[in-house]
Design a protein around this motif. Structure first.
Motif, mmCIF file in Angstrom:
data_model
loop_
_atom_site.group_PDB
_atom_site.id
_atom_site.type_symbol
_atom_site.label_atom_id
_atom_site.label_comp_id
_atom_site.label_asym_id
_atom_site.label_seq_id
_atom_site.Cartn_x
_atom_site.Cartn_y
_atom_site.Cartn_z
ATOM 1 N N VAL B 98 0.830 -1.211 0.000
ATOM 2 C CA VAL B 98 0.000 0.000 0.000
ATOM 3 C C VAL B 98 0.863 1.260 0.000
ATOM 4 O O VAL B 98 0.496 2.270 -0.604
ATOM 5 C CB VAL B 98 -1.026 0.032 1.170
ATOM 6 C CG1 VAL B 98 -2.038 -1.082 1.015
ATOM 7 C CG2 VAL B 98 -0.358 0.028 2.522
ATOM 8 N N VAL B 99 2.025 1.181 0.666
ATOM 9 C CA VAL B 99 2.902 2.365 0.651
ATOM 10 C C VAL B 99 3.438 2.601 -0.765
ATOM 11 O O VAL B 99 3.432 3.724 -1.268
ATOM 12 C CB VAL B 99 4.050 2.210 1.671
ATOM 13 C CG1 VAL B 99 5.075 3.319 1.487
ATOM 14 C CG2 VAL B 99 3.497 2.249 3.086
ATOM 15 N N LEU B 174 -6.851 0.631 8.471
ATOM 16 C CA LEU B 174 -5.634 1.318 8.907
ATOM 17 C C LEU B 174 -4.596 1.342 7.779
ATOM 18 O O LEU B 174 -3.947 2.362 7.527
ATOM 19 C CB LEU B 174 -5.058 0.631 10.145
ATOM 20 C CG LEU B 174 -3.942 1.396 10.860
ATOM 21 C CD1 LEU B 174 -4.489 2.662 11.499
ATOM 22 C CD2 LEU B 174 -3.279 0.522 11.919
ATOM 23 N N LEU B 175 -4.479 0.226 7.088
ATOM 24 C CA LEU B 175 -3.545 0.151 5.962
ATOM 25 C C LEU B 175 -3.913 1.185 4.893
ATOM 26 O O LEU B 175 -3.056 1.917 4.385
ATOM 27 C CB LEU B 175 -3.578 -1.253 5.339
ATOM 28 C CG LEU B 175 -2.843 -2.351 6.116
ATOM 29 C CD1 LEU B 175 -3.337 -3.731 5.705
ATOM 30 C CD2 LEU B 175 -1.333 -2.232 5.888
ATOM 31 N N GLN B 241 3.022 -3.981 12.443
ATOM 32 C CA GLN B 241 2.715 -4.563 13.742
ATOM 33 C C GLN B 241 1.210 -4.495 14.005
ATOM 34 O O GLN B 241 0.597 -5.464 14.448
ATOM 35 C CB GLN B 241 3.495 -3.810 14.838
ATOM 36 C CG GLN B 241 3.324 -4.357 16.238
ATOM 37 C CD GLN B 241 3.968 -5.742 16.386
ATOM 38 O OE1 GLN B 241 4.806 -6.149 15.589
ATOM 39 N NE2 GLN B 241 3.545 -6.490 17.418
ATOM 40 N N ALA B 242 0.626 -3.320 13.710
ATOM 41 C CA ALA B 242 -0.801 -3.124 13.960
ATOM 42 C C ALA B 242 -1.628 -4.092 13.126
ATOM 43 O O ALA B 242 -2.571 -4.712 13.638
ATOM 44 C CB ALA B 242 -1.207 -1.686 13.652
ATOM 45 N N SER B 243 -1.271 -4.254 11.869
ATOM 46 C CA SER B 243 -2.095 -5.160 11.063
ATOM 47 C C SER B 243 -1.904 -6.615 11.506
ATOM 48 O O SER B 243 -2.849 -7.384 11.534
ATOM 49 C CB SER B 243 -1.849 -4.963 9.567
ATOM 50 O OG SER B 243 -0.496 -4.991 9.272
ATOM 51 N N ARG B 244 -0.684 -6.977 11.917
ATOM 52 C CA ARG B 244 -0.483 -8.336 12.440
ATOM 53 C C ARG B 244 -1.366 -8.565 13.658
ATOM 54 O O ARG B 244 -1.989 -9.609 13.807
ATOM 55 C CB ARG B 244 0.975 -8.551 12.811
ATOM 56 C CG ARG B 244 1.811 -8.907 11.613
ATOM 57 C CD ARG B 244 3.281 -9.133 11.970
ATOM 58 N NE ARG B 244 4.046 -9.216 10.727
ATOM 59 C CZ ARG B 244 5.257 -8.713 10.560
ATOM 60 N NH1 ARG B 244 5.872 -8.094 11.554
ATOM 61 N NH2 ARG B 244 5.867 -8.827 9.395
#
Lengths: 328, 293
Positions: B98-99, B174-175, B241-244
């Motif tokens: 996405v980045v 969030l992504l 980390q957040a998506s994991r």
């Protein structure tokens, strides 16, 4: 009559270059003004200022009665701009391009669609209307771009070099389209490097160089600024030259010009056809054989060269300065 | 004051200005930015149908990335704990893709500048923010498509969503949100340097280290010293980390990292999103207003 485009003392400086050095313009309603000048003369900068794409450093400009600085959005709602590069989305079809522009003018979906169809028809693009514009020829793209500037039927049209890069046939086609627009009552400012284009399309011409107007008037007025008509003679025999020069000298204003080959003679005259007849009769009486003879009006090329060719000279600059002083 | 040079066509010019002609009223501000923005976004989205290269970039390259990392690095990297590398990997691939997808924004705007379409837009009575809103929005749609494809490929190679559906949706949101913020940075760059080639190279130079010097592909434990500090505070690490965490791909036996950013990765990522948008939305909008090709 009112001026639909009016600019006073526009100045725009970039780091090292002064693109506009105090430009004044006025285009009365329903008229066509051609801004004529070589590359880098400041034509595009003037267009960008008038279309709110660029803020001038000094000066004021009104388009359709709206101040470009105070209400740029108001100006944008009242102009159509067709730029030097056909600004169409190549992945959209002709129809989609026009519909999108209509929506962005705030016409709403159904009006935008109706208008798009109407313009495709008018610009002879109906068959290509559902093809991505990437597949269009240069001339078709320009027509589509021009159609885009007409979507909201704006009272003022600004065309920046509308035919640059087009082949001669497309150029003539474009001229027809532009003439038609003017017949419909649009006020038009166009920039061009082509003298012929200015001559054919414009009511008024402003010759611009180094960001300022160096001459203005109708094509005829500009032509008469470089002196009157010329009689041109091509002799059959170089040996007749002296006699011919004597003949021409009798009607000429100033010197008679002779070419290297000794057979081409030119003389500026102020008697028009009378001078020509006089020369003809003289040639006949003396039995001098000519291959060609004619009365030629100065072309805009002559005007342009005599104006910009000497633009660097003090003389011309001072004249322009004086003319601009008189405006203030 | 007269408008013409004496002795030419003075008589034709009166110097009088007309009454402004009436034009359709347009809604102001936000409404217009959104409606015009959507019109521009639709224009950008047509490209996916008509330009095969875009389709490849948006759909095929994510598949390739997932398969490449899963099968090439899958055996070599141990993400510590019971969660397998493929499961560990997907969060990082999501973040990286996405980045990278956000760099599309810069390249797209640069292309529009070069082709003169931006001038057309700027000469229309449309919202100035709309071109940027439209571009960043269509890039979110591209990224959403990429995410869907990657998730499906991930599921095929063994990735699983182990938390609730709601958490998973938050993860995707969030992504996309983070990518949206990066889009605005790239929009600014694209307007500043209107060259597609330069944008692509420049974003590569910035985004490669940002995504590789993070926990996206290798576990945090493999970094030491300064590099470890960079990884800990790198927003891409937090995003990963957040998506994991939201997808339930973190092994419970893995020690919680010793940095606030890693302890509250979603919040830390959101902080970056807010900061980036607060800086780059006004900056890009201003740059758009004075941009010239």
């Amino acid at each position: 009559m009112v001026d639909m485009i009016q600019a006073h003392g526009l100045v725009k400086r970039y780091k090292e270059v002064t693109a506009l050095a105090g430009l004044d313009l006025a285009v009365p309603e329903g008229q066509v003004l051609a801004l004529l000048g070589p590359n880098g003369a400041g034509k595009t900068t003037a267009v960008r200022v008038l279309t709110t794409l660029l803020k001038p450093d000094e000066g004021t400009a009104h388009v359709a009665g709206v101040d470009v600085r105070a209400d740029p959005d108001g100006v944008r709602a009242r102009i159509g701009l067709s730029g030097q590069y056909a600004a169409v989305d190549e992945h959209l079809t002709g129809f989609e391009n026009l519909e999108m522009v209509g929506r962005l003018y705030g016409l709403g979906r159904s009006r935008s669609r109706a208008r798009a169809r109407e313009l495709l028809e008018r610009f002879d693009l109906v068959d290509a209307g559902d093809r991505p514009s990437k597949t269009y020829s240069g001339g078709m793209r320009r027509r589509l771009d021009l159609a885009g500037s007409l979507v909201a039927a704006p009272p003022v049209l600004i065309l920046d070099e509308p035919t640059t890069g087009l082949d001669p046939r497309s150029r003539v086609g474009m001229w027809d389209v532009i003439r038609e627009l003017v017949r419909d009552g649009a006020t038009l400012l166009l920039t061009t490097q082509y003298l012929e284009e200015a001559d054919r399309l414009a009511d008024d011409i402003v010759v611009i160089d180094h960001g300022r107007a160096i001459a203005r008037g109708t094509a005829d007025e500009l032509k008469s600024q470089t002196g009157g008509e010329r009689v041109e003679v091509v002799l059959a025999h170089a040996s007749d030259r002296e006699a011919a020069v004597r003949l021409l000298g009798a009607v000429a204003v100033g010197e008679v010009g002779t070419a290297e080959n000794g057979r081409d003679l030119t003389a500026a005259v102020d008697g028009g056809v009378r001078s020509l007849r006089h020369v003809l009769e003289g040639l006949e009486a003396e039995g001098l054989e000519v291959l060609d003879i004619g009365l030629r009006r100065p072309t805009l090329d002559d005007v342009f060269l005599s104006l910009t060719g000497h633009a660097a000279e003090k003389d011309t600059d001072e004249n322009t300065d004086a003319a601009e002083e008189a405006l203030r | 004051m007269s408008t013409t040079t004496p002795g030419t066509t003075g008589e034709a010019h009166t110097g009088r200005l007309p009454e402004p002609t009436p034009v359709p009223e347009r809604p102001n501000g936000l409404v217009r930015a959104l409606t015009d923005g959507w019109i521009v976004a639709k224009r950008n989205l047509v490209k996916i149908k008509r330009v095969p290269e875009v389709l490849v970039f948006v759909l095929i390259s994510p598949i390739m990335f997932v398969l490449l990392f899963a099968f090439v690095f899958g055996g070599a990297i141990d993400p510590e704990g019971a969660v397998g590398y493929r499961e560990f990997l997907i969060g990082g691939i999501f973040a990286q893709t996405v980045v990278f997808g956000a760099t599309f924004t810069g390249a797209g705007l640069a292309e529009d500048m070069q082709k003169g379409i931006i001038d057309r837009f700027r000469s229309l009575p449309m919202s100035h923010a709309a071109v940027l809103v439209g571009r960043t929005t269509s890039d979110v749609v591209y990224n959403l498509l990429s995410l869907i494809i990657m998730a499906l490929t991930g599921l095929l190679v063994g990735w699983r969503i182990r938390e609730g559906a709601f958490d998973a949706l938050l993860g995707f949101a969030l992504l996309l949100l983070f990518a949206y913020a990066i889009s605005w940075v790239m929009a600014y760059v694209g307007l500043l340097v209107p060259s597609v080639e330069v944008i692509n190279n420049a974003s590569f130079i910035v985004i490669m280290p940002l995504t590789f010097v993070s926990n996206a592909f290798v576990p945090l434990s493999s970094f030491d010293g300064v590099l470890r500090q960079f990884v800990l505070w790198n927003p891409v690490s937090a995003l990963t980390q957040a998506s994991r965490e939201l997808f339930g791909n973190v092994d419970p036996s893995t020690p919680v990292p010793d940095a606030w950013s890693m302890q509250h990765p979603a919040l830390y990522t959101l902080g970056w999103v807010v900061l980036i948008l607060a800086v780059f939305v006004p900056l890009s909008t201003r740059q758009f207003a004075r941009a010239s090709a």
